[in-house]
Design a protein around this motif. Sequence first.
Motif, PDB file in Angstrom:
ATOM      1  N   SER A   1       0.840  -1.199   0.000  1.00 43.41           N
ATOM      2  CA  SER A   1       0.000   0.000   0.000  1.00 43.41           C
ATOM      3  C   SER A   1       0.872   1.245   0.000  1.00 43.41           C
ATOM      4  N   SER A   2       0.282   2.328  -0.490  1.00 43.71           N
ATOM      5  CA  SER A   2       0.930   3.636  -0.509  1.00 43.71           C
ATOM      6  C   SER A   2      -0.151   4.696  -0.499  1.00 43.71           C
ATOM      7  N   GLU A   3       0.100   5.810   0.211  1.00 40.38           N
ATOM      8  CA  GLU A   3      -0.893   6.872   0.322  1.00 40.38           C
ATOM      9  C   GLU A   3      -0.617   8.049  -0.602  1.00 40.38           C
ATOM     10  N   SER A   4       0.632   8.300  -0.942  1.00 47.32           N
ATOM     11  CA  SER A   4       0.968   9.468  -1.755  1.00 47.32           C
ATOM     12  C   SER A   4       1.121   9.078  -3.220  1.00 47.32           C
ATOM     13  N   ARG A   5       1.413  10.084  -4.043  1.00 51.86           N
ATOM     14  CA  ARG A   5       1.466   9.913  -5.494  1.00 51.86           C
ATOM     15  C   ARG A   5       2.786   9.290  -5.924  1.00 51.86           C
ATOM     16  N   LEU A   6       2.719   8.385  -6.906  1.00 52.10           N
ATOM     17  CA  LEU A   6       3.914   7.798  -7.495  1.00 52.10           C
ATOM     18  C   LEU A   6       4.465   8.760  -8.548  1.00 52.10           C
ATOM     19  N   GLN A   7       5.763   9.015  -8.495  1.00 54.26           N
ATOM     20  CA  GLN A   7       6.387   9.927  -9.449  1.00 54.26           C
ATOM     21  C   GLN A   7       6.843   9.220 -10.715  1.00 54.26           C
ATOM     22  N   THR A   8       7.063   7.917 -10.660  1.00 54.33           N
ATOM     23  CA  THR A   8       7.462   7.138 -11.834  1.00 54.33           C
ATOM     24  C   THR A   8       6.663   5.843 -11.857  1.00 54.33           C
ATOM     25  N   ASP A   9       6.684   5.184 -13.012  1.00 57.43           N
ATOM     26  CA  ASP A   9       6.042   3.872 -13.111  1.00 57.43           C
ATOM     27  C   ASP A   9       6.780   2.872 -12.225  1.00 57.43           C
ATOM     28  N   LEU A  10       6.018   1.985 -11.597  1.00 59.57           N
ATOM     29  CA  LEU A  10       6.584   1.036 -10.641  1.00 59.57           C
ATOM     30  C   LEU A  10       6.171  -0.380 -11.032  1.00 59.57           C
ATOM     31  N   MET A  11       7.167  -1.249 -11.188  1.00 58.12           N
ATOM     32  CA  MET A  11       6.918  -2.653 -11.520  1.00 58.12           C
ATOM     33  C   MET A  11       7.051  -3.494 -10.252  1.00 58.12           C
ATOM     34  N   ILE A  12       6.063  -4.360 -10.011  1.00 57.24           N
ATOM     35  CA  ILE A  12       6.068  -5.277  -8.873  1.00 57.24           C
ATOM     36  C   ILE A  12       6.304  -6.681  -9.402  1.00 57.24           C
ATOM     37  N   MET A  13       7.319  -7.359  -8.845  1.00 51.12           N
ATOM     38  CA  MET A  13       7.703  -8.691  -9.298  1.00 51.12           C
ATOM     39  C   MET A  13       7.725  -9.646  -8.109  1.00 51.12           C
ATOM     40  N   ALA A  14       7.694 -10.949  -8.423  1.00 50.77           N
ATOM     41  CA  ALA A  14       7.714 -11.972  -7.374  1.00 50.77           C
ATOM     42  C   ALA A  14       8.387 -13.227  -7.905  1.00 50.77           C
ATOM     43  N   PHE A  15       8.991 -13.989  -6.994  1.00 51.15           N
ATOM     44  CA  PHE A  15       9.481 -15.320  -7.351  1.00 51.15           C
ATOM     45  C   PHE A  15       9.322 -16.227  -6.129  1.00 51.15           C
ATOM     46  N   PRO A  16       9.131 -17.529  -6.333  1.00 54.38           N
ATOM     47  CA  PRO A  16       8.861 -18.442  -5.214  1.00 54.38           C
ATOM     48  C   PRO A  16      10.033 -18.485  -4.243  1.00 54.38           C
ATOM     49  N   GLU A  17       9.684 -18.586  -2.977  1.00 57.57           N
ATOM     50  CA  GLU A  17      10.730 -18.701  -1.964  1.00 57.57           C
ATOM     51  C   GLU A  17      11.457 -20.032  -2.079  1.00 57.57           C
ATOM     52  N   HIS A  18      10.723 -21.071  -2.504  1.00 61.93           N
ATOM     53  CA  HIS A  18      11.318 -22.379  -2.755  1.00 61.93           C
ATOM     54  C   HIS A  18      11.122 -22.713  -4.225  1.00 61.93           C
ATOM     55  N   PRO A  19      12.076 -23.369  -4.880  1.00 61.15           N
ATOM     56  CA  PRO A  19      11.949 -23.659  -6.316  1.00 61.15           C
ATOM     57  C   PRO A  19      10.690 -24.463  -6.625  1.00 61.15           C
ATOM     58  N   VAL A  20      10.082 -24.131  -7.766  1.00 64.18           N
ATOM     59  CA  VAL A  20       8.877 -24.830  -8.209  1.00 64.18           C
ATOM     60  C   VAL A  20       9.288 -26.148  -8.859  1.00 64.18           C
ATOM     61  N   VAL A  21       8.566 -27.191  -8.513  1.00 61.91           N
ATOM     62  CA  VAL A  21       8.857 -28.510  -9.076  1.00 61.91           C
ATOM     63  C   VAL A  21       8.586 -28.478 -10.572  1.00 61.91           C
ATOM     64  N   SER A  22       9.454 -29.110 -11.326  1.00 57.94           N
ATOM     65  CA  SER A  22       9.311 -29.126 -12.779  1.00 57.94           C
ATOM     66  C   SER A  22       7.975 -29.754 -13.172  1.00 57.94           C
ATOM     67  N   GLY A  23       7.256 -29.075 -14.035  1.00 56.60           N
ATOM     68  CA  GLY A  23       5.955 -29.545 -14.484  1.00 56.60           C
ATOM     69  C   GLY A  23       4.803 -29.052 -13.639  1.00 56.60           C
TER      70      GLY A  23
END
Length: 677
Positions: free
Chosen positions: A416-438
């Motif tokens: 969350s954020s209350e004030s205005r964003l001055q630039t575009d913001l990208m949100i990314m994620a990756f699993p904390e534990h590796p995903v099983v193949s398939g």
Amino acid sequence: MAPTVLATLHNYAWSSCSREQFHDKSKRWWCLHERSHDEGLELGGAKEISNYVFTMDEQCRTEFGEGFSVCKSVKVRSACSRLWCAHRAMPHVCRSKRAPPLEGTPCGHNKWCVDRVCEPMPGHAIKTETDKQTEVIERESKMIEKERESEKPEWSDWSAWSDCSADCGYGLRTRIRRCRYKGIISESACEGAGFQVRTCWAGVVCAATRDVRADICLRQHARFIPYLHPNETQHCEVWCVDYGGGGPSNFGALPDGTPCSYNRPYDVCFQGTCVQGNCNSSDPICNWCPDGYCNNNTHVYTRQLGNGWTRMTMIPHDAHQLSVHIATPIPLNIAMREKKRDKQILDLMKHSKRYDIDSKQDKYLKYDPNVPQNLQIIEVDNHVIDIKEGARWEGEVVASGTLLRWTRTDTDVFISSESRLQTDLMIMAFPEHPVVSGEVVTVEVSVNYSTPASRTRPLEYRWSTERGPCSASCGGGVRVVRPRCLREHKCAPISFEACNTHSCEFTWAGGEWEECSATCGDEGVQERQLFCVPLNVSTSSRRELIKNSVSPALCTSSKPSKHQPCNRIPCPVYWRELPWTQCSTTCGRGISRRPLVCPAADARACGARPRERHRRCRVRGCGARAPPAACAPADTTQYCELFQRDQLARHCQVPPFRKYCCNACRLLDRAHSRGHG
């Protein structure tokens, strides 16, 4: 009044002729022979005083003319002894006719001139010695009381507020007051503040807003980002933290005029302290949703996770009140990245703290010291009590010119954020534990934010209108305006409006000249565009020219030129070097030079001629050398035969030695050639 005759003759007497004429004529002055019924006032030997009083300034103007008044640069014992006057243009040049002022002329407070002496007026007798002593005592007591009052420190009045320190956005105004104590200005004698500061609105929105904290941290180190201290009293200090996490570092106070926080841009820092202010109604930064008219944006995405970073969403700049929720079946690591060049990926896990989740069922279960306190006891579907580890990660980070707060559990991520964003913001994620193949892992991303609406007031609806043709093509005409509405509704009455008010005479108007085709020389030309416009219209800008332009056939006057010469100045020229010349000799050693040439017709345009460069050269392949000159029958000196063979071989290389020992060197050369032959 001072007699004019007395100015020339100090001592004089009436002549017999004058005395007879005076007595003869004075008999006809009946007013002099009447006795006054007023007994008058006895002045103790003083002469009678005139009822009308002439001041000394008036007497000076009567004696010397306009612009004269009593001279103040001459010090006299008594002002009644002699009348001194001076002109206002030359106040230091005093003049006098050596006569006293009139009897009864005021010479002080309750005093007048009598017989060239300044005496008290009747009823204002001279004070006795006792009266003088009493007056002195009273004066001294008043002075002592005044000094006691002056010993008390007092504040002066507040000065006027200064101008706003900012050219745009929010700034500061200041005012001061001084503390006076014992006749001097003191810094600590008075209680209270001698300096006040308040925020102000410059009246203009800043065109480009930069994060001052981010700029300062970047100057300290390329990996530093801003850090907002949790203690509000330290919000006006520069705190920076490394991209990779760690503790924050302090770099002093923020510059005056910097916003105290990201949520309240109208609170401004001053000397390390936050000065609170109010949002101005015309400021779109804090009043970004006036009257509640703004756009609410809600988006829901479904993303499949891989083993690397997966893009969850892109938040645009100018987004307010940001709220992001990521529902995930597995724990995730969240990162952010600003849409700027050379911006690194900001891993939120390195800027967070872990908090244990308190279970509501703990109070109903027996405490077991063998079970870690960060384990959450839950009830599964088969009603079997299971023990599962539960923790919550929280943190704050500054990115895109705003403060982002986030919380992460094993199943949810909230940002969350209350004030205005001055630039575009990208949100990314990756699993904390590796995903099983398939295996396919899907997460749901919900995004909500608000943006300012393009309009600031509700839409207004009105009936459409139909305008008829104008009665004149120029010079001012009239046309009918008919409102259009449904049959069941009552339409507004027909109205008339002016049209084609421009003049019927047209003239040529030129646009702005374009850039010159050359910077120097004889071929520079500028071009411009010509428009045919009415005489009475404004042509101050290109937009108005295009808007009011008509057919060129309507302009009957001669067409002005569309071209004009420009930059017709000589181009700067310099001396240029030509290639190296051939060697000055056909064989052996010589000299090669590099000639200089001026491109202009007149060599003086190139300036002073520089020095020409030279270098040595040698041409190989010359023919056989000329035979050496014949030696004299005997050497010049007899010491030539005393040298050993190796010494003689070295010395014969020197031309002066070979000249003196020519025969010895010749024999050595022959022996050397036979040995090699």
